[in-house]
Scaffold this motif. Structure first.
Motif, PDB file in Angstrom:
ATOM      1  N   VAL A  10       0.867  -1.180   0.000  1.00 22.15           N
ATOM      2  CA  VAL A  10       0.000   0.000   0.000  1.00 22.15           C
ATOM      3  C   VAL A  10       0.903   1.228   0.000  1.00 22.15           C
ATOM      4  O   VAL A  10       1.899   1.278   0.727  1.00 22.15           O
ATOM      5  N   VAL A  11       0.531   2.206  -0.823  1.00 20.17           N
ATOM      6  CA  VAL A  11       1.248   3.476  -0.886  1.00 20.17           C
ATOM      7  C   VAL A  11       0.284   4.561  -0.417  1.00 20.17           C
ATOM      8  O   VAL A  11      -0.824   4.670  -0.937  1.00 20.17           O
ATOM      9  N   VAL A  12       0.695   5.345   0.570  1.00 24.42           N
ATOM     10  CA  VAL A  12      -0.130   6.431   1.094  1.00 24.42           C
ATOM     11  C   VAL A  12       0.565   7.743   0.755  1.00 24.42           C
ATOM     12  O   VAL A  12       1.583   8.090   1.353  1.00 24.42           O
ATOM     13  N   VAL A  13       0.002   8.456  -0.219  1.00 25.18           N
ATOM     14  CA  VAL A  13       0.619   9.684  -0.717  1.00 25.18           C
ATOM     15  C   VAL A  13       0.371  10.860   0.229  1.00 25.18           C
ATOM     16  O   VAL A  13       1.134  11.809   0.252  1.00 25.18           O
ATOM     17  N   ASP A  14      -0.683  10.781   1.035  1.00 27.38           N
ATOM     18  CA  ASP A  14      -1.038  11.865   1.953  1.00 27.38           C
ATOM     19  C   ASP A  14      -1.230  11.286   3.354  1.00 27.38           C
ATOM     20  O   ASP A  14      -2.182  10.536   3.603  1.00 27.38           O
ATOM     21  N   GLU A  15      -0.336  11.642   4.260  1.00 26.27           N
ATOM     22  CA  GLU A  15      -0.356  11.116   5.633  1.00 26.27           C
ATOM     23  C   GLU A  15      -1.687  11.360   6.346  1.00 26.27           C
ATOM     24  O   GLU A  15      -2.087  10.573   7.204  1.00 26.27           O
ATOM     25  N   THR A  16      -2.407  12.431   6.009  1.00 32.75           N
ATOM     26  CA  THR A  16      -3.683  12.711   6.680  1.00 32.75           C
ATOM     27  C   THR A  16      -4.733  11.635   6.398  1.00 32.75           C
ATOM     28  O   THR A  16      -5.707  11.524   7.135  1.00 32.75           O
ATOM     29  N   LEU A  17      -4.523  10.836   5.376  1.00 33.93           N
ATOM     30  CA  LEU A  17      -5.469   9.761   5.069  1.00 33.93           C
ATOM     31  C   LEU A  17      -5.428   8.640   6.101  1.00 33.93           C
ATOM     32  O   LEU A  17      -6.362   7.854   6.190  1.00 33.93           O
ATOM     33  N   LEU A  18      -4.362   8.573   6.894  1.00 36.69           N
ATOM     34  CA  LEU A  18      -4.278   7.534   7.920  1.00 36.69           C
ATOM     35  C   LEU A  18      -5.441   7.625   8.902  1.00 36.69           C
ATOM     36  O   LEU A  18      -5.906   6.611   9.410  1.00 36.69           O
ATOM     37  N   ALA A  19      -5.909   8.844   9.166  1.00 36.49           N
ATOM     38  CA  ALA A  19      -7.028   9.036  10.093  1.00 36.49           C
ATOM     39  C   ALA A  19      -8.384   8.945   9.389  1.00 36.49           C
ATOM     40  O   ALA A  19      -9.399   8.726  10.040  1.00 36.49           O
ATOM     41  N   ALA A  20      -8.399   9.083   8.068  1.00 35.15           N
ATOM     42  CA  ALA A  20      -9.672   9.148   7.339  1.00 35.15           C
ATOM     43  C   ALA A  20     -10.044   7.861   6.612  1.00 35.15           C
ATOM     44  O   ALA A  20     -11.223   7.614   6.363  1.00 35.15           O
ATOM     45  N   VAL A  21      -9.051   7.042   6.261  1.00 36.36           N
ATOM     46  CA  VAL A  21      -9.280   5.847   5.455  1.00 36.36           C
ATOM     47  C   VAL A  21      -8.564   4.667   6.110  1.00 36.36           C
ATOM     48  O   VAL A  21      -7.457   4.832   6.630  1.00 36.36           O
ATOM     49  N   ASP A  22      -9.162   3.483   6.060  1.00 32.85           N
ATOM     50  CA  ASP A  22      -8.502   2.286   6.590  1.00 32.85           C
ATOM     51  C   ASP A  22      -7.506   1.784   5.549  1.00 32.85           C
ATOM     52  O   ASP A  22      -7.771   0.856   4.790  1.00 32.85           O
ATOM     53  N   VAL A  23      -6.343   2.416   5.504  1.00 34.72           N
ATOM     54  CA  VAL A  23      -5.358   2.139   4.461  1.00 34.72           C
ATOM     55  C   VAL A  23      -4.747   0.740   4.570  1.00 34.72           C
ATOM     56  O   VAL A  23      -4.236   0.213   3.586  1.00 34.72           O
ATOM     57  N   THR A  24      -4.803   0.129   5.739  1.00 34.65           N
ATOM     58  CA  THR A  24      -4.226  -1.211   5.897  1.00 34.65           C
ATOM     59  C   THR A  24      -5.245  -2.324   5.679  1.00 34.65           C
ATOM     60  O   THR A  24      -4.899  -3.495   5.789  1.00 34.65           O
ATOM     61  N   SER A  25      -6.456  -1.983   5.323  1.00 36.68           N
ATOM     62  CA  SER A  25      -7.492  -2.992   5.093  1.00 36.68           C
ATOM     63  C   SER A  25      -7.016  -4.029   4.072  1.00 36.68           C
ATOM     64  O   SER A  25      -6.671  -3.695   2.944  1.00 36.68           O
ATOM     65  N   GLY A  26      -6.957  -5.282   4.506  1.00 36.14           N
ATOM     66  CA  GLY A  26      -6.572  -6.373   3.629  1.00 36.14           C
ATOM     67  C   GLY A  26      -5.091  -6.481   3.322  1.00 36.14           C
ATOM     68  O   GLY A  26      -4.664  -7.415   2.646  1.00 36.14           O
ATOM     69  N   LEU A  27      -4.279  -5.536   3.794  1.00 33.09           N
ATOM     70  CA  LEU A  27      -2.848  -5.534   3.489  1.00 33.09           C
ATOM     71  C   LEU A  27      -2.178  -6.780   4.062  1.00 33.09           C
ATOM     72  O   LEU A  27      -2.288  -7.063   5.251  1.00 33.09           O
ATOM     73  N   LYS A  28      -1.492  -7.513   3.205  1.00 32.64           N
ATOM     74  CA  LYS A  28      -0.837  -8.744   3.611  1.00 32.64           C
ATOM     75  C   LYS A  28       0.320  -8.459   4.566  1.00 32.64           C
ATOM     76  O   LYS A  28       1.090  -7.516   4.347  1.00 32.64           O
TER      77      LYS A  28
END
Length: 192
Positions: A73-91
């Protein structure tokens, strides 16, 4: 399918996550791999969260859905950590690469228990120093290439140079800045 790498990108409209995913697809294609690079839009406006995807494999993939269990997973905007479940399904065997000036250990608590590798790159600083503006997609692209190994770094730089020379033929300073951003990002990405 064996030997398939799936990458999910999280960014905001205007930050270049879609463009970076397409550039990664082009670079992998140039090495003889089968690729997919595609975005998923919510509201199409500047600053709105967007998701983009890559599938890269040695064999043709017949799967054409979104990616729900990515290797990276690549997170281009750190503020998304609080707004989106960026690790959902991440192996757990993969990694997350986050645009942040913070060390990987500082961000781990925000990742909802994800136990895999956490990587950070200060893409804003690198792009400001090499390009004169905050264009985080170029450093993030180089960071995911370095972390994932989907393309050999030397071949990747060579392909990007050719792409930049075509795209920015009348702006040699932009070519040099982008290449410097790519090289620095590969050196400066922190793996935790």
């Amino acid at each position: 399918m064996k030997d398939i790498v799936e990458i999910r990108w999280h960014g905001r409209g205007g930050q270049g996550a879609k463009t970076a995913s397409l550039l990664l697809a082009d670079a992998a294609f140039n090495t003889g791999k089968y690729v997919q690079g595609f975005p998923e839009y919510g509201p199409e406006r500047m600053g709105a969260p967007i998701t983009a995807y890559n599938r890269i494999s040695a064999e043709r993939s017949t799967v054409h859905s979104n990616i729900y269990e990515p290797d990276y997973v690549v997170v281009v905007d750190e503020t998304l950590l609080a707004a989106v479940d960026v690790t959902s399904g991440l192996k757990a065997g993969g990694a997350i690469v986050i645009n942040s000036a913070k060390a990987p250990a500082e961000l781990r608590p925000a990742l909802k228990g994800y136990a895999g590798r956490v990587c950070t790159i200060d893409a804003g600083r690198i792009s400001a120093e090499t390009l004169g503006k905050n264009f985080p997609n170029t450093p993030m692209l180089a960071a995911i290439v370095k972390v994932s190994g989907v393309v050999e770094p030397e071949q990747f730089i060579k392909d990007m140079e050719a792409s930049f020379e075509h795209k920015f033929a009348s702006k040699p300073q932009v070519i040099e800045g982008n290449l410097n951003a790519l090289k620095r990002s590969m050196e400066e990405v922190q793996v935790g």
